[in-house]
Design an enzyme around this catalytic site. Structure first.
Site, PDB file in Angstrom:
ATOM      1  N   GLU A  83       1.134  -8.876  11.825  1.00 28.19           N
ATOM      2  CA  GLU A  83       0.664  -8.787  10.452  1.00 28.19           C
ATOM      3  C   GLU A  83       2.264  -8.019   9.849  1.00 28.19           C
ATOM      4  O   GLU A  83       2.600  -8.275   9.172  1.00 28.19           O
ATOM      5  CB  GLU A  83       0.482  -7.212   9.906  1.00 28.19           C
ATOM      6  N   ASP A  86       0.956  -1.265  -0.045  1.00 32.37           N
ATOM      7  CA  ASP A  86       0.128  -0.134  -0.093  1.00 32.37           C
ATOM      8  C   ASP A  86       1.010   0.781  -0.141  1.00 32.37           C
ATOM      9  O   ASP A  86       0.711   1.801  -0.437  1.00 32.37           O
ATOM     10  CB  ASP A  86      -0.997  -0.018   1.640  1.00 32.37           C
TER      11      ASP A  86
HETATM   12  C1  9WN Z   1      -5.746  -2.333   1.504  1.00 33.70           C
HETATM   13  C2  9WN Z   1      -4.539  -7.414   4.230  1.00 33.70           C
HETATM   14  C3  9WN Z   1      -5.279  -6.448   3.016  1.00 33.70           C
HETATM   15  C4  9WN Z   1      -3.277  -6.697   1.968  1.00 33.70           C
HETATM   16  C5  9WN Z   1      -2.742  -6.059   1.524  1.00 33.70           C
HETATM   17  C6  9WN Z   1      -2.179  -4.787   3.005  1.00 33.70           C
HETATM   18  C7  9WN Z   1      -3.350  -4.275   3.387  1.00 33.70           C
HETATM   19  C8  9WN Z   1      -5.707  -3.676   3.131  1.00 33.70           C
HETATM   20  C9  9WN Z   1      -5.725  -2.375   3.523  1.00 33.70           C
HETATM   21  O1  9WN Z   1      -3.697  -5.283   4.190  1.00 33.70           O
HETATM   22  O2  9WN Z   1      -4.467  -3.826   2.407  1.00 33.70           O
HETATM   23  O3  9WN Z   1      -6.101  -3.701   0.429  1.00 33.70           O
HETATM   24  O4  9WN Z   1      -6.377  -1.871   4.246  1.00 33.70           O
HETATM   25  O5  9WN Z   1      -4.747  -0.828   3.896  1.00 33.70           O
HETATM   26  O6  9WN Z   1      -1.095  -3.636   2.529  1.00 33.70           O
HETATM   27  O7  9WN Z   1      -1.259  -6.105   1.200  1.00 33.70           O
HETATM   28  O8  9WN Z   1      -3.641  -7.900   1.454  1.00 33.70           O
HETATM   29  O9  9WN Z   1      -4.676  -8.195   4.362  1.00 33.70           O
END
Ligand code: 9WN
Length: 659
Positions: A625, A390
C-alpha cells in the site's frame, strides 16, 4: 611473514531480539551512524582494507557488554569499543583507522581537525535540532562532525520540548535548526556556520552531497515478469464485477481505488476495466454524488459500515445498494480516457464511453453545484477521507479546531485496532474527529446546502481540484471522441485552473496550499500534494519553474534522488514520519502523478527516476500500500490493488514506447 593490517568496524544497532524481547522502536542516532558509516566506506575508505559489519544489538549484547559496550549505537574498531550512545566523531575515527593502517592521510584528517579548528564554542553553546530522517539534517551533522565541532543534539522525533523549541525559535516546524549562543540558523547554511564557528577555509571539510541514486534499469524480460506479478495481485483481489483494494482491510469497492484499478485492466483486459467503473457508478446517488465506498454485502463486519453512514437518510441512494456518504477525488475520466486508443475492440470502447460519459458529467456537475459554496470554481471536501489522504498533516489544524466528539468513536478505534498495526494507522484523536464529521453529515440528511452552512470541516484542496481540472480536460476529450460539444469541459477546466492559481498559489513560498473555508485561511503544510497542479498543467511555464525550484529545495529527495521514491511529506518537517500512512511514506499513486507532472515541465530524467524507482520497489518488496522512503520497506496492506494497477500502467507504457 607479517600479517597484513586491516580494520574491522562493527556497528551494533538498536534492533534485534532476545528470548521474548524484541526491539520494535528505531534508534535515530543508530540510523544516522549507519548512514554516515556507509558513506565513509564508499568515499574516504574505499579501496582500503576496512570492513564494516552491522549487527543487531540485542541478539549480540552479551558479546559486547563485557567489553564495556552497553548503549547502542555501539561502534567497535577491531573489537574495541570506539563510541557508544551517540554518533561517532568522524575525524577521530578516521585518525584511529589511519594509525592502525599506518595511513598518514587518514591520520591527518583527524589531527588537522582537532588542532586547526578555531571554533571557540563549547559543546553546550551549540544546539542542533534535527531528525535522523531529514537529509539536510544528516548533511549538517556530518559537516559538524567532520569539522571537529562538538554540539548538543536534540532529536525532534523523540522530544516534544525540542519540537516546541523549534516552533518558538523559527515560527515553523522545519528542521534542521542550529542555535549558536542565541544566534539562530535555519536549514543547513554552510557559509553562516563556517563564519560563525570560525572554520577556516583552508581546513574546512565540506560534506559531499548524498550521491545521486542511479536510475534503476530493467530488461524487457524483467518488466514482463513484474507485470505478470502485478496481474496476479489484481486477480487475487477480484470479486464478481469489481476489485477490492486489498482482501484484508479493504474488502469493499472504493471510489478512487477503482479508478486506478481500471487503468491497470485497460492494458490487458479492457472489458474488466469497464466492468470496474460500471460497478462503481452503480452506487451513484440521484444528485450525481459518487460515494467513496460501495459496500460488499457479503462482508458485514467493516467499520464504519452502512449502519453508521445512514446514507439512506439522504433519500438519494439507488435502491438495493449500500454506500458511504462522502466521496473521493474524481480520477475516473483520466483513467479511462484512453480506452479507444488501448482497447483493440474500438466499438466496445465507444459503447462504454457513450454509457459512462453522462454519469461522469453528472458527477462533475454535482461538484460545481453543491461543493463550491462560494461559487469560486474551487470544489471543497467535507471529510479528510474525501481527499483520499486520510491523516495527512493537512488536516491537523482544521481537525484540532473541532471540539465535539462522537458517540461511536471508541468502537471505531477498536475495530481498527483489531486488524491494523496501531502504529501505522490514524490515532484515536483523529478517529474521534472523523466520526464526529460523519455524524454531522447524516444528521443533516446529506443535504449539501445545509452542510455547507453548519459543517465544521470545509476545505478547498489542491490535490482534489487539480484532479478535477485534469478530469474536465479528459471529459472534454471524451466528448470530442463521441462527437459531442466539449466546450463546457474545457471552460470549466480553465476556470478551475485560474481559481487554483489565484487562490491557492502562495507567491512568497512558491507553492500551492489548501484553503480552509471555515477558518478562512491557507493550510501551510509542506506535503507533496502541493505539487499536484503540475500534473494537470495548471501553472504556466514560469510559475512551473518556480514550483519546481520549491520542490528542489524542500526535502523530497529531488535534488539527490536519495530516497527510494518521493515521500508524501517533506522530510525536513519535525513531524515527518516515514512509516505512518499519509504523513511520510511513498505512495505509488501520488508518485505516478508527480512523475507525469515534472515531465511536463521539462524534468524527464527525474520523471524516469520516479517511475523506474516505483517499479524497483514493487519488484524488490512486493505490491504494498505504501513504502518507507528511506529503507523501501513495504508498509500497510500487502498485495494492494492500485499499486499493482499503476505498475502495470507504467510497464505497459515503457514496453510500448520501446516497440
Ligand atoms: C478510508 C482504500 C482507501 C483509500 C484511501 C486510504 C484508505 C480508508 C481507510 O484506504 O482510506 O476511506 O480505511 O483508512 O487513505 O486513499 O482509498 O484503499
Amino acid at each position: 611473514m607479517t600479517k597484513k593490517k586491516a580494520v574491522e568496524l562493527t556497528l551494533y544497532r538498536y534492533a534485534g531480539k532476545y528470548l521474548f524481547f524484541r526491539i520494535k522502536k528505531r534508534c535515530k542516532e543508530c540510523d544516522i551512524t549507519y548512514v554516515i558509516l556507509q558513506r565513509l566506506m564508499t568515499e574516504q575508505l574505499l579501496g582500503r582494507p576496512v570492513s564494516l559489519r552491522i549487527v543487531p544489538w540485542l541478539d549480540n549484547f552479551w558479546k559486547i557488554i563485557w567489553r564495556g559496550g552497553w548503549h547502542a549505537p555501539i561502534l567497535t574498531v577491531n573489537g574495541k569499543v570506539f563510541s557508544q550512545g551517540r554518533v561517532p566523531e568522524i575525524p577521530k575515527l578516521l585518525s584511529k583507522i589511519g594509525k592502525i593502517l599506518d595511513d598518514t592521510s587518514l591520520i591527518q584528517i583527524g589531527e588537522m581537525k582537532i588542532e586547526k579548528t578555531t571554533s571557540t564554542y563549547k559543546e553546550s553553546e551549540i544546539t542542533v535540532y534535527f531528525s535522523p530522517a531529514c537529509p539536510h539534517c544528516r548533511q549538517l551533522l556530518e559537516y559538524l562532525g567532520s569539522n571537529g565541532i562538538k554540539y548538543s543534539g536534540r532529536d525532534v522525533t523523540i522530544s516534544e520540548s525540542a519540537r516546541q523549541d523549534v516552533e518558538r525559535l523559527t515560527g515553523r516546524l522545519t528542521i534542521p535548526v542550529v542555535v549558536i549562543k542565541g544566534e539562530i540558523i535555519k536549514g543547513f547554511d554552510r557559509n553562516r556556520l563556517k563564519n560563525l564557528l570560525g572554520i577556516s577555509a583552508d581546513y574546512e571539510r565540506p560534506v559531499k552531497l548524498d550521491s545521486r541514486n542511479i536510475i534503476p534499469h530493467f530488461t524487457d524480460t524483467q518488466l514482463s515478469k513484474i507485470y505478470q506479478k502485478a496481474k496476479n495481485v489484481l486477480e487475487k483481489n477480484q470479486l464478481k464485477g469489481w476489485t477490492m483494494p486489498s482482501n484484508r482491510l479493504y474488502p469493499h469497492l472504493w471510489n478512487w481505488d477503482s479508478g486506478f484499478i481500471s487503468r491497470g485492466y485497460l492494458h490487458y483486459d479492457p472489458e474488466r476495466a469497464y466492468t470496474e467503473i460500471r460497478s462503481l457508478f452503480r452506487g451513484q446517488w440521484s444528485d450525481g454524488f459518487l460515494p467513496h465506498i460501495i459496500f460488499n454485502p457479503e462482508y458485514t463486519h467493516h467499520f464504519p459500515g452502512p449502519d453508521y453512514w445512514n446514507a439512506d437518510n439522504s433519500g438519494k441512494v439507488p435502491s438495493g445498494i449500500f454506500t458511504s456518504g462522502i466521496s473521493q477525488p474524481p480520477v475516473h475520466a483520466t483513467m479511462i480516457v484512453d480506452s479507444v486508443k488501448l482497447d483493440p475492440n474500438k466499438e466496445r470502447a465507444l459503447t462504454f464511453l457513450k454509457e459512462i460519459y453522462p454519469k461522469l458529467k453528472k458527477l462533475h456537475d454535482f461538484y460545481f453545484t453543491w461543493r463550491d459554496p462560494e461559487a469560486e470554481n474551487l470544489v471543497s471536501i467535507v471529510h479528510p477521507w474525501e481527499s483520499g489522504l486520510d491523516n495527512a498533516p493537512l488536516w491537523d489544524e482544521p481537525l484540532a479546531a473541532i471540539t465535539d466528539t462522537s458517540e461511536w468513536a471508541l468502537s471505531m478505534q477498536e475495530k481498527y485496532d483489531e486488524i491494523a498495526e496501531q502504529g501505522e494507522r490514524p490515532k484515536r484523536t483523529y478517529i474521534e474527529k472523523y466520526s464526529y464529521l460523519i455524524e454531522n453529515l447524516y444528521k443533516n440528511n446529506y443535504d449539501w446546502e445545509k452542510i455547507s452552512e453548519n459543517h465544521p470541516f470545509i476545505i478547498q484542496g489542491v490535490l482534489f481540484n487539480s484532479i478535477l481540472c485534469k478530469s474536465e480536460l479528459d471529459l472534454g476529450k471524451m466528448a470530442e471522441t463521441l462527437g459531442y460539444d466539449a466546450s463546457i469541459h474545457y471552460e470549466r477546466a480553465d476556470k478551475v485552473k485560474t481559481a487554483i492559481n489565484k487562490k491557492l498559489f502562495d507567491e512568497t513560498e512558491g507553492i500551492y496550499y489548501n484553503f480552509d473555508l471555515k477558518h478562512q485561511k491557507h493550510i501551510k503544510r509542506d506535503t507533496i500534494f502541493s505539487y499536484m497542479p503540475l500534473f494537470a498543467g495548471i501553472p504556466d511555464k514560469d510559475m512551473g519553474e518556480v514550483v519546481l525550484d520549491t520542490l528542489r529545495t524542500h526535502c523530497f529527495c529531488i535534488a539527490d534522488m536519495d530516497c527510494v521514491a518521493i515521500p508524501s511529506y517533506d522530510m525536513c518537517q519535525v513531524d515527518f514520519e516515514g512509516e505512518f500512512y499519509w504523513r511520510g511514506p511513498v505512495w505509488v499513486n501520488i508518485n505516478w502523478y508527480i512523475a507525469q507532472g515534472v515531465r511536463q515541465y521539462g524534468e524527464a530524467e527525474l520523471s524516469e527516476w520516479i517511475e523506474n524507482s516505483l517499479i524497483a520497489l514493487a519488484d524488490r518488496y512486493g505490491f504494498y500500500e505504501y513504502y518507507d522512503p528511506d529503507s523501501g520497506k513495504g508498509l500497510g496492506e500487502k498485495d494492494f490493488s492500485w499499486t499493482a494497477a499503476l505498475i502495470i500502467d507504467l510497464i505497459a507504457q515503457k514496453l510500448r514506447s520501446e516497440n
